[in-house]
Design a protein around this motif. Structure first.
Motif, PDB file in Angstrom:
ATOM      1  N   GLY A 111       0.759  -1.371  -0.004  1.00  0.00           N
ATOM      2  CA  GLY A 111       0.076  -0.184  -0.142  1.00  0.00           C
ATOM      3  C   GLY A 111       0.853   1.282   0.045  1.00  0.00           C
ATOM      4  N   PHE A 112       1.808   1.311   0.817  1.00  0.00           N
ATOM      5  CA  PHE A 112       2.714   2.709   0.957  1.00  0.00           C
ATOM      6  C   PHE A 112       3.515   2.823  -0.503  1.00  0.00           C
ATOM      7  N   TYR A 113       4.333   1.815  -0.913  1.00  0.00           N
ATOM      8  CA  TYR A 113       4.995   2.059  -2.143  1.00  0.00           C
ATOM      9  C   TYR A 113       4.360   1.847  -3.367  1.00  0.00           C
ATOM     10  N   GLY A 114       3.203   1.205  -3.495  1.00  0.00           N
ATOM     11  CA  GLY A 114       2.332   1.272  -4.807  1.00  0.00           C
ATOM     12  C   GLY A 114       3.200   0.970  -6.007  1.00  0.00           C
ATOM     13  N   GLY A 115       2.509   1.275  -7.013  1.00  0.00           N
ATOM     14  CA  GLY A 115       3.381   0.790  -8.167  1.00  0.00           C
ATOM     15  C   GLY A 115       3.585  -0.715  -8.499  1.00  0.00           C
ATOM     16  N   LYS A 116       4.835  -1.004  -8.819  1.00  0.00           N
ATOM     17  CA  LYS A 116       5.072  -2.151  -9.402  1.00  0.00           C
ATOM     18  C   LYS A 116       5.355  -3.021  -8.013  1.00  0.00           C
ATOM     19  N   THR A 117       5.709  -2.698  -7.052  1.00  0.00           N
ATOM     20  CA  THR A 117       5.557  -3.432  -5.604  1.00  0.00           C
ATOM     21  C   THR A 117       4.276  -4.034  -5.479  1.00  0.00           C
ATOM     22  N   ASP A 118       3.508  -2.916  -5.373  1.00  0.00           N
ATOM     23  CA  ASP A 118       2.090  -3.145  -5.285  1.00  0.00           C
ATOM     24  C   ASP A 118       1.514  -4.335  -6.082  1.00  0.00           C
ATOM     25  N   THR A 171      -3.892   1.236   4.314  1.00  0.00           N
ATOM     26  CA  THR A 171      -2.765   2.007   3.966  1.00  0.00           C
ATOM     27  C   THR A 171      -2.827   2.937   2.968  1.00  0.00           C
ATOM     28  N   LEU A 172      -3.527   2.440   1.788  1.00  0.00           N
ATOM     29  CA  LEU A 172      -3.793   3.298   0.587  1.00  0.00           C
ATOM     30  C   LEU A 172      -4.606   4.764   1.127  1.00  0.00           C
ATOM     31  N   SER A 173      -5.782   4.483   1.884  1.00  0.00           N
ATOM     32  CA  SER A 173      -6.405   5.583   1.982  1.00  0.00           C
ATOM     33  C   SER A 173      -5.989   6.486   3.321  1.00  0.00           C
ATOM     34  N   THR A 174      -5.153   5.759   4.214  1.00  0.00           N
ATOM     35  CA  THR A 174      -4.522   6.571   5.179  1.00  0.00           C
ATOM     36  C   THR A 174      -3.355   7.504   4.370  1.00  0.00           C
ATOM     37  N   LYS A 175      -2.617   6.853   3.477  1.00  0.00           N
ATOM     38  CA  LYS A 175      -1.576   7.447   2.763  1.00  0.00           C
ATOM     39  C   LYS A 175      -1.812   8.959   2.300  1.00  0.00           C
ATOM     40  N   SER A 176      -3.208   8.799   1.844  1.00  0.00           N
ATOM     41  CA  SER A 176      -3.445  10.145   1.052  1.00  0.00           C
ATOM     42  C   SER A 176      -4.178  11.274   2.100  1.00  0.00           C
ATOM     43  N   ARG A 177      -4.161  10.909   3.233  1.00  0.00           N
ATOM     44  CA  ARG A 177      -5.021  11.798   4.244  1.00  0.00           C
ATOM     45  C   ARG A 177      -3.987  13.093   4.554  1.00  0.00           C
ATOM     46  N   ASP A 178      -4.343  14.100   4.923  1.00  0.00           N
ATOM     47  CA  ASP A 178      -3.875  15.499   4.933  1.00  0.00           C
ATOM     48  C   ASP A 178      -2.575  15.270   5.936  1.00  0.00           C
ATOM     49  N   PHE A 179      -2.737  14.809   7.041  1.00  0.00           N
ATOM     50  CA  PHE A 179      -1.653  14.709   7.845  1.00  0.00           C
ATOM     51  C   PHE A 179      -0.491  14.137   7.558  1.00  0.00           C
ATOM     52  N   TYR A 197       2.736   7.286  11.376  1.00  0.00           N
ATOM     53  CA  TYR A 197       1.431   7.817  10.884  1.00  0.00           C
ATOM     54  C   TYR A 197       0.527   6.808  10.436  1.00  0.00           C
ATOM     55  N   ILE A 198       1.027   5.946   9.736  1.00  0.00           N
ATOM     56  CA  ILE A 198       0.154   4.913   9.130  1.00  0.00           C
ATOM     57  C   ILE A 198      -0.297   3.869  10.080  1.00  0.00           C
TER      58      ILE A 198
END
Lengths: 285, 321
Positions: A111-118, A171-179, A197-198
C-alpha cells in the motif's frame, strides 16, 4: 475550560468507553479471559493427565469422579477438554500472530510504495486467495509433519492474504490523508510516515481482524484434527474429540456434546469481542 | 536585503489521463530575508503547487519539468531525498489549509509539536519538551503543559491551526509557507490567526509566503503580492501599489469582488469561468473573460511589463504605454 486540571482522554480510553457500552462484547471479553486462564492453567486444573486411561471406567457418563464423563479408553473428558482448549488457544494465537506478521508487513509495503511492488504483491495475494485453502493446509501439514509449528505455518500460509489485502486498503486510504502530507512537510521520511503515521491509524481494523480471525483458525485446526491431521494424539483436540464423539452420539451423547459445546462457546465469545471491537473502533474521531 | 528564495521560470506539469495539465506555467519570483510575500488567486490557479514545489512535495503525477529553485544558496531540484528532508520542517515550515485533518489523530499534540525537533536532531527530548511547551504558549494556547497531553480531537479548529503553526515554527525556520491557513476557519478566528502569524514573523525574524484567495487578508500583512491566474503570474509588486493602483484587469476584477463594510458597493463577479488548464486559451490566459482584450491578447502571451517601482503586470495594455 478552567484552571482545573483537564481530564485527558486518550484514543484508547475512548475506544474502551465505547466497548464497555456493548454488554455482549464485555461478556465475551470476560469469557475469553477465563478461557485463556483455563487454558494456561490446564496442567494444574485438570484432575487427570489427558492420556491416563481408566479401563475400569470406560464410557462413564458425567459423575462426581469424572466431571464430563470418560471416552472409549476411559480417559477423563473434562481434562481432555481443558487440554484441547489449551491447544486451540496456542494454535489460534500462534497461527494468527504469523498471519499478522506476514499480512501486515506485505500489506503495508504494497500500500505504501504502490506501483510495481504493489502489483506484484497483490498478484501473489490473488493466487493465495484463489487456492483451495483447506487442501493446501492438508498438503502442508503432510509435508511438514504434524506439530504445532507445521499447523501454524499451514494455516498462516493461506490466511495471510486476507490480512494483507485489508492492510493494503487501509494504508492506501490513510496515505492520502492530509496529516501524512503535513508530516512530510515537517521532514518525516518513509519509515517515520509508515510506523508513526500510517500504522497507528490503521491498527483499529487490524485488531478487529485479528480477533475475528482467531475463531476461524481454531475451526481450521479442528477441521484438520477431524481427519487426523491436527495436533498429534494422544494430545487432545476438539476436532478429534468431536470425531470420536460422533460415532457414540446415540449411546454416549456427552462425548460429542461436551467438545462441540466448548468449541461453540469459545468461538462465539471471540466473535462477540470482535464485533464489540469493530463497533468501538469504527466510531472514532 | 539578502535573497532567501529565488524561483526562475518554474514549470510544473501534472500528467493526467486526459492530458498534460500545466499547473505552473513559467513563474519567477524572489523572496528576501524577512519579507512577507502574498500569493493570491482563485482555486486551481496554481498557487499551492508553486509553493509545494519549493520542497518538492508534489503528488506522484506532478513533475517539475523546467526552471530552477534556489533556497538559501541550495539548488532544491538537485538535492537528494535526505537533504530535502533536512530542509523540510527545519528551514521551511508549512502550515496547511485544513487544521482538522492535518494532525495525526492518534498521537498527542505535545508529541507532534516535539517531533520535528527530534527528527532533525536539534536537541534532546527534555529540551524539545520545553521548547514545545514554550512554543504552544507563544502561539496562544492556554495551559500548554496540560494540553500537550491531549489529542487533536480535543482541540477546536482555531486551536488546531495554532498547533499547526507551532509545529511549523518549532525548528525556527527561515521560511514559513502558509497555504491558505485561514480558509477553513470562521472569520473571527481568521483575524486571530493572521495576527498571530504577523507577531510570530516579527518575533522569529523569518520570511513568510502567505497563500490566500482573500485579498483583504493581505493588505496589512504582506510586503509584496503576486496575483496568479490559470497557472500564470498576472501582476506583482508592493502590496500598496498592487492594491491601490492595480494595472491588470484581472486584479481590478478581484478588488471589485472584495466586500467592504464601510463603502456600500455592488460586488461584481468576474464573468465567465476559469479556463480548462489542459487545453488553455492561446495568448493571455485571461483574454476570454477580459472586457478589454485586443487582438494581440488572443495570440501572444504577454510578458511582465514594468508599471512602477518593482511593480509588473502581464498585460498588453501596459506594454502599449
Amino acid at each position: 475550560m478552567g484552571n482545573k486540571k483537564r481530564i485527558g482522554r486518550s484514543y484508547w480510553s475512548n475506544i474502551w468507553e465505547k466497548f464497555k457500552r456493548n454488554k455482549l462484547a464485555v461478556f465475551g471479553l470476560i469469557f475469553v479471559c477465563i478461557l485463556i486462564l483455563l487454558g494456561i492453567s490446564a496442567p494444574w486444573l485438570a484432575p487427570y493427565p489427558y492420556d491416563e486411561v481408566h479401563y475400569e471406567a470406560v464410557w462413564t457418563p458425567p459423575c462426581r469422579e469424572f466431571l464430563a464423563g470418560t471416552d472409549q479408553l476411559g480417559r477423563d473428558i473434562f481434562s481432555r477438554l481443558l487440554y484441547s482448549l489449551r491447544n486451540a488457544i496456542i494454535v489460534g494465537l500462534g497461527a494468527q500472530s504469523l498471519i499478522v506478521v506476514i499480512g501486515l508487513t506485505l500489506g503495508l509495503i504494497a500500500g505504501f510504495y504502490g506501483g510495481k511492488t504493489d502489483n506484484i504483491l497483490m498478484r501473489i495475494v490473488d493466487i493465495v486467495y484463489s487456492f483451495p485453502s483447506y487442501l493446501l493446509n492438508i498438503i502442508l501439514v503432510l509435508v511438514l509433519g504434524r506439530g504445532y509449528f507445521s499447523i501454524f505455518v499451514a494455516i498462516a500460509a493461506t490466511g495471510w492474504a486476507g490480512m494483507a489485502r485489508l492492510v493494503r486498503g487501509q494504508t492506501l486510504s490513510t496515505k492520502s490523508r492530509d496529516f501524512v502530507e503535513a508530516a512530510r512537510a515537517s521532514g518525516a521520511g518513509n519509515n517515520r510516515i509508515m510506523f508513526r503515521y500510517i500504522l497507528p491509524n490503521i491498527i483499529g481494523p487490524v485488531i478487529y481482524s485479528i480477533f475475528s480471525g482467531i475463531p476461524g483458525v481454531m475451526l481450521v485446526e479442528s477441521g484438520l484434527s477431524l481427519i487426523g491431521l491436527g495436533v498429534r494424539p494422544p494430545m487432545p483436540s476438539w476436532g478429534l474429540m468431536i470425531s470420536e464423539g460422533t460415532g457414540q452420539f446415540l449411546y454416549n451423547p456427552y462425548m460429542l456434546l461436551a467438545p462441540a459445546g466448548m468449541l461453540v462457546l469459545t468461538i462465539l465469545s471471540f466473535n462477540f469481542v470482535a464485533f464489540g471491537l469493530r463497533d468501538a473502533l469504527s466510531a472514532r474521531e | 536585503m539578502d535573497l532567501l528564495l529565488s524561483i526562475d521560470n518554474l514549470n510544473v506539469y501534472f500528467y493526467r489521463s486526459e492530458g498534460v495539465l500545466k499547473a505552473v506555467d513559467g513563474i519567477s519570483y524572489n523572496l528576501h530575508k524577512g519579507e512577507v510575500l502574498g500569493i493570491v488567486g482563485e482555486s486551481g490557479s496554481g498557487k499551492s503547487v508553486s509553493v509545494l514545489s519549493i520542497v518538492r512535495l508534489l503528488p506522484a503525477n506532478g513533475k517539475i519539468v523546467d526552471g530552477s529553485i534556489s533556497f538559501d544558496g541550495k539548488d532544491i531540484l538537485k538535492l537528494s531525498m535526505n537533504e530535502l528532508q533536512d530542509i523540510r520542517g527545519k528551514d521551511i515550515g508549512f502550515v496547511f489549509q485544513d487544521p482538522m485533518s492535518s494532525l495525526n489523530p492518534v498521537i498527542t499534540v505535545g508529541q507532534q509539536v516535539m517531533e520535528p525537533l527530534l527528527w532533525h536532531n536539534l536537541c534532546s527530548r527534555e529540551e524539545a519538551y520545553k521548547r514545545a511547551k514554550n512554543m504552544l504558549g507563544m502561539v496562544g494556547i492556554p495551559f500548554p503543559e496540560e494540553r500537550m497531553k491531549e489529542y487533536p480531537f480535543q482541540f477546536s479548529g482555531g486551536m488546531r491551526q495554532r498547533v499547526m503553526i507551532a509545529i511549523a515554527l518549532i525548528c525556527n525556520p527561515k521560511l514559513l509557507i502558509a497555504d491558505e491557513p485561514t480558509t477553513s476557519l470562521d472569520v473571527t478566528t481568521q483575524a486571530q490567526i493572521i495576527r498571530l502569524l504577523k507577531n510570530m514573523r516579527s518575533e522569529l525574524d523569518m520570511s513568510v509566503i502567505l497563500i490566500t484567495h482573500n485579498l483583504a487578508l493581505t493588505s496589512n500583512f504582506c510586503d509584496r503580492l503576486i496575483i496568479m491566474y490559470a497557472s500564470n503570474m498576472m501582476e506583482t509588486g508592493g502590496t500598496k501599489d498592487v492594491l491601490n493602483t492595480p494595472s491588470h484587469p484581472y486584479t481590478r476584477f478581484l478588488l471589485d469582488a472584495v466586500p467592504d463594510i464601510e463603502v456600500e458597493k455592488e460586488l461584481v463577479p468576474i464573468p465567465g469561468t476559469i479556463p480548462d488548464l489542459i487545453n488553455p486559451p492561446e495568448g493571455c490566459k485571461f483574454h476570454p473573460r477580459c472586457p478589454m482584450s485586443m487582438d494581440i491578447c488572443r495570440t501572444e502571451k504577454p510578458p511582465l511589463f514594468p508599471v512602477g517601482d518593482g511593480h509588473y503586470s502581464a498585460c498588453w495594455l501596459c506594454g502599449r504605454e
